[in-house]
Design an enzyme around this catalytic site. Structure first.
Site, PDB file in Angstrom:
ATOM      1  N   PHE A  55       0.836  -1.200   0.000  1.00 40.86           N
ATOM      2  CA  PHE A  55       0.000   0.000   0.000  1.00 40.86           C
ATOM      3  C   PHE A  55       0.876   1.258   0.000  1.00 40.86           C
ATOM      4  O   PHE A  55       1.803   1.378   0.788  1.00 40.86           O
ATOM      5  CB  PHE A  55      -0.916  -0.013   1.238  1.00 40.86           C
ATOM      6  CG  PHE A  55      -1.750   1.224   1.355  1.00 40.86           C
ATOM      7  CD1 PHE A  55      -2.717   1.522   0.396  1.00 40.86           C
ATOM      8  CD2 PHE A  55      -1.558   2.113   2.401  1.00 40.86           C
ATOM      9  CE1 PHE A  55      -3.483   2.680   0.491  1.00 40.86           C
ATOM     10  CE2 PHE A  55      -2.330   3.267   2.507  1.00 40.86           C
ATOM     11  CZ  PHE A  55      -3.292   3.553   1.547  1.00 40.86           C
ATOM     12  N   GLN A  56       0.602   2.160  -0.906  1.00 51.80           N
ATOM     13  CA  GLN A  56       1.332   3.423  -1.084  1.00 51.80           C
ATOM     14  C   GLN A  56       2.821   3.216  -1.348  1.00 51.80           C
ATOM     15  O   GLN A  56       3.652   4.019  -0.936  1.00 51.80           O
ATOM     16  CB  GLN A  56       1.127   4.340   0.138  1.00 51.80           C
ATOM     17  CG  GLN A  56      -0.306   4.848   0.218  1.00 51.80           C
ATOM     18  CD  GLN A  56      -0.508   5.995   1.178  1.00 51.80           C
ATOM     19  OE1 GLN A  56       0.180   6.099   2.175  1.00 51.80           O
ATOM     20  NE2 GLN A  56      -1.474   6.849   0.885  1.00 51.80           N
ATOM     21  N   LYS A  58      10.109   2.831   6.443  1.00 52.30           N
ATOM     22  CA  LYS A  58       9.555   3.065   7.778  1.00 52.30           C
ATOM     23  C   LYS A  58      10.378   2.376   8.879  1.00 52.30           C
ATOM     24  O   LYS A  58      10.661   2.980   9.920  1.00 52.30           O
ATOM     25  CB  LYS A  58       8.104   2.561   7.825  1.00 52.30           C
ATOM     26  CG  LYS A  58       7.406   2.940   9.107  1.00 52.30           C
ATOM     27  CD  LYS A  58       5.934   2.565   9.080  1.00 52.30           C
ATOM     28  CE  LYS A  58       5.253   3.100  10.359  1.00 52.30           C
ATOM     29  NZ  LYS A  58       3.894   2.630  10.510  1.00 52.30           N
ATOM     30  N   MET A  60       0.043  32.971 -21.910  1.00 51.61           N
ATOM     31  CA  MET A  60       1.210  32.664 -22.733  1.00 51.61           C
ATOM     32  C   MET A  60       0.861  31.675 -23.856  1.00 51.61           C
ATOM     33  O   MET A  60       1.290  31.843 -25.002  1.00 51.61           O
ATOM     34  CB  MET A  60       2.314  32.093 -21.848  1.00 51.61           C
ATOM     35  CG  MET A  60       3.582  31.761 -22.584  1.00 51.61           C
ATOM     36  SD  MET A  60       4.286  33.239 -23.268  1.00 51.61           S
ATOM     37  CE  MET A  60       5.551  33.595 -22.087  1.00 51.61           C
TER      38      MET A  60
HETATM   39  C1  LIG Z   1       2.367  22.920 -14.641  1.00 52.73           C
HETATM   40  C2  LIG Z   1       2.312  23.549 -15.989  1.00 52.73           C
HETATM   41  N1  LIG Z   1       1.320  23.215 -16.842  1.00 52.73           N
HETATM   42  C3  LIG Z   1       1.270  23.788 -18.071  1.00 52.73           C
HETATM   43  C4  LIG Z   1       2.218  24.690 -18.469  1.00 52.73           C
HETATM   44  C5  LIG Z   1       2.192  25.280 -19.874  1.00 52.73           C
HETATM   45  N2  LIG Z   1       1.976  26.737 -19.762  1.00 52.73           N
HETATM   46  C6  LIG Z   1       2.984  27.622 -19.837  1.00 52.73           C
HETATM   47  S1  LIG Z   1       2.481  29.191 -19.623  1.00 52.73           S
HETATM   48  C7  LIG Z   1       0.892  28.724 -19.484  1.00 52.73           C
HETATM   49  C8  LIG Z   1      -0.185  29.738 -19.276  1.00 52.73           C
HETATM   50  C9  LIG Z   1      -0.119  30.370 -17.943  1.00 52.73           C
HETATM   51  O1  LIG Z   1      -1.321  31.069 -17.713  1.00 52.73           O
HETATM   52  P1  LIG Z   1      -1.480  32.010 -16.486  1.00 52.73           P
HETATM   53  O2  LIG Z   1      -1.041  31.345 -15.241  1.00 52.73           O
HETATM   54  O3  LIG Z   1      -2.858  32.570 -16.454  1.00 52.73           O
HETATM   55  O4  LIG Z   1      -0.412  33.144 -16.770  1.00 52.73           O
HETATM   56  P2  LIG Z   1      -0.300  34.196 -17.972  1.00 52.73           P
HETATM   57  O5  LIG Z   1       0.465  33.573 -19.079  1.00 52.73           O
HETATM   58  O6  LIG Z   1      -1.701  34.544 -18.383  1.00 52.73           O
HETATM   59  O7  LIG Z   1       0.429  35.328 -17.353  1.00 52.73           O
HETATM   60  C10 LIG Z   1       0.763  27.332 -19.603  1.00 52.73           C
HETATM   61  C11 LIG Z   1      -0.519  26.605 -19.557  1.00 52.73           C
HETATM   62  C12 LIG Z   1       3.246  24.974 -17.551  1.00 52.73           C
HETATM   63  N3  LIG Z   1       4.244  25.794 -17.860  1.00 52.73           N
HETATM   64  N4  LIG Z   1       3.249  24.421 -16.321  1.00 52.73           N
END
Ligand SMILES: Cc1ncc(C[n+]2csc(CCOP(=O)(O)OP(=O)(O)O)c2C)c(N)n1
Length: 557
Positions: free
Chosen positions: A109-110, A159, A467
C-alpha cells in the site's frame, strides 16, 4: 535514539531549523520525533508546495532547503518541485517516506519506486536499508546538494529504518564519496588566456547566468564589469547578478529579451559567459548566436561547457573564485565599445506608462516597481506574467528574483514566496502570478494564513492561459483552443475565505498604493488585477535568431 531522531539530529547539525512537509503513514515515526524537536515544520497543503517552498527558501537564503513527503502519492506529488529545483540548480534535500524494507517491491500500500522515478531529475538519491547508514547518508545528501553545481538530493526513508536504533558511533561515520570532487579553482593558464582574448577584442560582452547568484558572486561580477568597463547581459536566472538600474546592465537576453541587448550580443566579438547554461530561451538559433564572438565559458559544471554552444576558452571553476582571479589578473584596461552599447540601451526606453482600463501589464509592472524597495523579494509564476517581469522589472539585488527558469513550472510563485518569507521574515515578499498558475496552488493561502506570513500576491488576471493563448494567436491562426479560463473565481472572496485580505485594483495609479498599504500592514493580501488580455508580449519565435523579434515593442516617445 531511533532513526527518526538521528535524522533530525543530522538535519540540525547541517544547519537546518525549518522544513516544509506533509505527513503520512510511513512517516509516523518521523512526525512523532518532530513533535518534541526544535526544528520548525511548515505544514503545506500539497506536497508540490513543500518542494517549491524549500526551493524558494534555498534561493533566497543560500542555504539548503528541506522538504518532506510520504511514500507513494506524497512522493509523486513532490516530483514537479524536485525537477523544478534541479533544473535551476537549487540546493534541496527531499526526504520521502517508503514502505518497510521487508515489503519493498511487493506492491505494498502506497509503495512507489521513488528512487527510479527521481533518478533522472536529481543530482543524487539514496535509500538507506539499515538505520546505521542513515546519519552518513544525510551528511552526504547535504554535501552533494550544496557543493559544486548545486541540486536536489532525495533520501528515501523506509519506515523500519526510521524506527530502528542508531548509536553514537553511527552518528560519526563519514561516507567516502569517491569521484565526487567538484573543481572550484579555475586553471590559471585558462584565466590568462581569457584575459588576453578579452583585451584583444573590440566588442566584449559579459553574459551572466544563475551560477553567479548561486555562488554569491554578484559583488565580484559588478567589480569586474566596472574594472573592465564591459556591459553585462543576463539570462532569466541571472537576473539580480548585476543591479539592473546600473548603466552597465544590459538587461535580459533571449526570447523575451530587450531588443538592444539581443542586438548587442549578436554583434559582440567576445562573449564571456559566467554560470550560464545557454538554454534555448537565451540563445535562440544556436548557429546564429553571437556568430562572430570568441566564446569564453566559466562554469562549475564541466558537462555544461560546449554542451549547447561551441566554446573557445573553457574555464571550469566556481564563479566567485574565478571572477576573483580575473579581477586580480586583469589590470585596468577598459573596453571602449561599452559606451555605444550603453547608449543604445538608454535609447531603448520601453513604454510602461499606460493610462488605460483594463490595465496594461507594463503599467502593472511599473506600479509594482514604484511600490517596493530594492531588497523586496519577488517571485514570479510562469507564463506572460513571468516574462513581463523578466523584461521590464529591474532587479537590483541577487536572490531577490525567484522564477522557475528551467522547468517553467506554473504554480511556483506562491509556494516559493512562502519559502522566501520564512528565510527572510523581516523582508517584504511579493508573489506575482497569472490567474492560471494561481489556481494551481491557491490552497497554499491556508499555509500563508496559518503561519502569519505577510506575503502580497499580485494576480495578473487576464482570464486566459495567456502565454499559450499568445502562441495560438501568433502561430495557430488565432485558434484559441482551451486557453480561455472561464469562469474564473472571485479571487478577493477566495482570499477572504482563507482568512487572507483580498483587494481588487482596476484603475491606473491605484496598484502602487494598494501594494504599499499591504506591505506596510504586514498582512497577507491577494490583489486581483484585471489586465488587458490582448496585450501581446514581443518575442523571438522559437528556434529563430534572437534579433528576429515579432510583435511591436512599445517604446517611450
Ligand atoms: C504545470 C504547468 N502546466 C502547463 C504549463 C504550460 N503553460 C505555460 S504558460 C501557461 C499559461 C499560464 O497562464 P497564467 O497562469 O494565467 O499566466 P499568464 O500567461 O496569463 O500570465 C501554460 C498553460 C506549464 N508551464 N506548467
Amino acid at each position: 535514539m531511533n532513526g527518526s531522531d538521528a535524522l533530525l539530529k543530522k538535519l540540525k547539525e547541517n544547519g537546518t531549523d525549518i522544513v516544509f512537509g506533509y505527513p503520512g503513514g510511513v512517516l509516523l515515526p518521523l512526525y512523532d520525533s518532530l513533535y518534541d524537536c526544535d526544528i520548525k515544520h511548515i505544514l503545506v497543503r500539497h506536497e508540490q508546495a513543500a518542494a517549491h517552498a524549500a526551493d524558494g527558501y534555498a534561493r533566497t537564503s543560500g542555504k539548503t532547503g528541506v522538504c518532506i513527503a510520504t511514500s507513494g502519492p506524497g512522493a509523486t506529488n513532490l516530483v514537479t518541485g524536485i525537477a523544478t529545483a534541479q533544473m535551476d540548480s537549487s540546493p534541496v534535500v527531499a526526504l520521502t517516506g517508503q514502505v518497510g524494507t521487508p515489503i519493498i517491491g511487493t506492491d505494498a500500500f502506497q509503495e512507489v519506486d521513488t528512487i527510479s522515478i527521481t533518478m533522472p531529475i536529481t543530482k543524487a538519491n539514496f535509500q538507506p536499508r539499515k538505520s546505521k547508514d542513515l546519519p552518513e547518508i544525510i551528511d552526504a545528501a547535504y554535501h552533494i546538494a550544496g557543493t559544486g553545481r548545486k541540486g536536489v538530493v532525495v533520501v528515501d526513508l523506509p519506515k523500519d529504518v526510521l524506527e530502528a536504533d542508531v548509536n553514537e558511533d553511527d552518528m560519526k561515520k563519514v561516507m567516502k564519496l569517491e569521484g565526487y570532487k567538484p573543481t572550484t579553482k579555475a586553471n590559471i593558464k585558462q584565466i590568462k588566456k581569457a584575459i588576453e582574448t578579452i583585451k584583444n577584442s573590440e566588442k566584449p560582452i559579459i553574459l551572466a547566468g544563475g551560477g553567479v547568484i548561486l555562488s554569491d558572486a554578484a559583488g565580484e561580477l559588478f567589480e569586474f564589469a566596472k574594472l573592465s568597463n564591459i556591459a553585462v547581459a543576463t539570462s532569466l536566472m541571472g537576473k539580480g547578478s548585476i543591479p539592473e538600474d546600473h548603466e552597465l546592465s544590459l538587461g535580459l537576453l533571449g526570447m523575451h529579451g530587450l531588443e538592444s541587448t539581443n542586438n548587442a550580443v549578436t554583434d559582440c566579438d567576445c562573449l564571456i559567459a559566467i554560470g550560464c547554461r545557454f538554454s534555448d530561451r537565451t540563445t535562440g538559433k544556436v548557429s546564429e548566436f553571437a556568430p562572430n564572438a570568441t566564446k569564453i565559458h566559466i562554469d562549475i559544471d564541466p558537462a555544461e561547457i560546449g554542451k549547447n554552444v561551441p566554446i573557445d576558452i573553457p574555464i571550469v571553476g566556481d564563479a566567485k573564485i574565478t571572477l576573483r582571479s580575473l579581477i586580480e589578473e586583469y589590470g585596468d584596461e577598459a573596453a571602449n565599445w561599452t559606451s555605444e552599447v550603453v547608449e543604445k540601451r538608454k535609447a531603448y526606453v520601453p513604454k510602461m506608462n499606460f493610462n488605460t482600463v483594463p490595465l496594461k501589464p507594463q503599467e502593472v509592472i511599473k506600479e509594482i516597481m514604484e511600490a517596493i524597495t530594492p531588497t523586496t523579494i519577488v517571485s514570479t509564476d510562469v507564463g506572460q506574467n513571468q516574462m513581463w517581469m523578466a523584461h521590464y522589472y529591474k532587479t537590483r539585488n541577487p536572490r531577490t528574483f525567484l522564477s522557475s527558469g528551467g522547468l517553467g513550472t506554473m504554480g511556483y510563485s506562491l509556494p516559493a514566496a512562502i519559502g522566501a518569507q520564512i528565510a527572510k521574515p523581516d523582508e517584504n515578499v511579493l508573489a506575482i502570478c497569472g490567474d492560471g498558475g494561481f489556481q494551481m496552488v491557491s490552497q497554499e493561502l491556508a499555509t500563508i494564513h496559518e503561519y502569519d506570513l505577510p506575503i502580497v500576491t499580485c494576480v495578473l488576471n487576464n482570464r486566459y492561459l495567456g502565454m499559450v493563448a499568445q502562441w495560438q494567436v501568433l502561430y495557430y491562426d488565432e485558434r484559441i483552443s482551451q486557453t480561455k479560463l472561464a469562469p474564473t473565481p472571485d479571487f478577493v472572496k477566495l482570499a477572504e475565505s482563507y482568512g487572507v485580505r483580498g483587494e481588487r485594483v482596476e484603475n491606473p495609479g491605484e496598484l502602487k498604493e494598494t501594494i504599499h498599504e499591504a506591505l506596510k500592514s504586514r498582512e497577507a493580501t491577494v490583489i486581483d488585477i484585471p489586465i488587458d488580455p490582448n496585450e501581446l508580449l514581443p518575442m523571438v519565435p522559437p528556434g529563430e535568431k534572437i534579433t528576429k523579434i515579432v510583435g511591436e515593442y512599445k517604446v517611450e516617445e
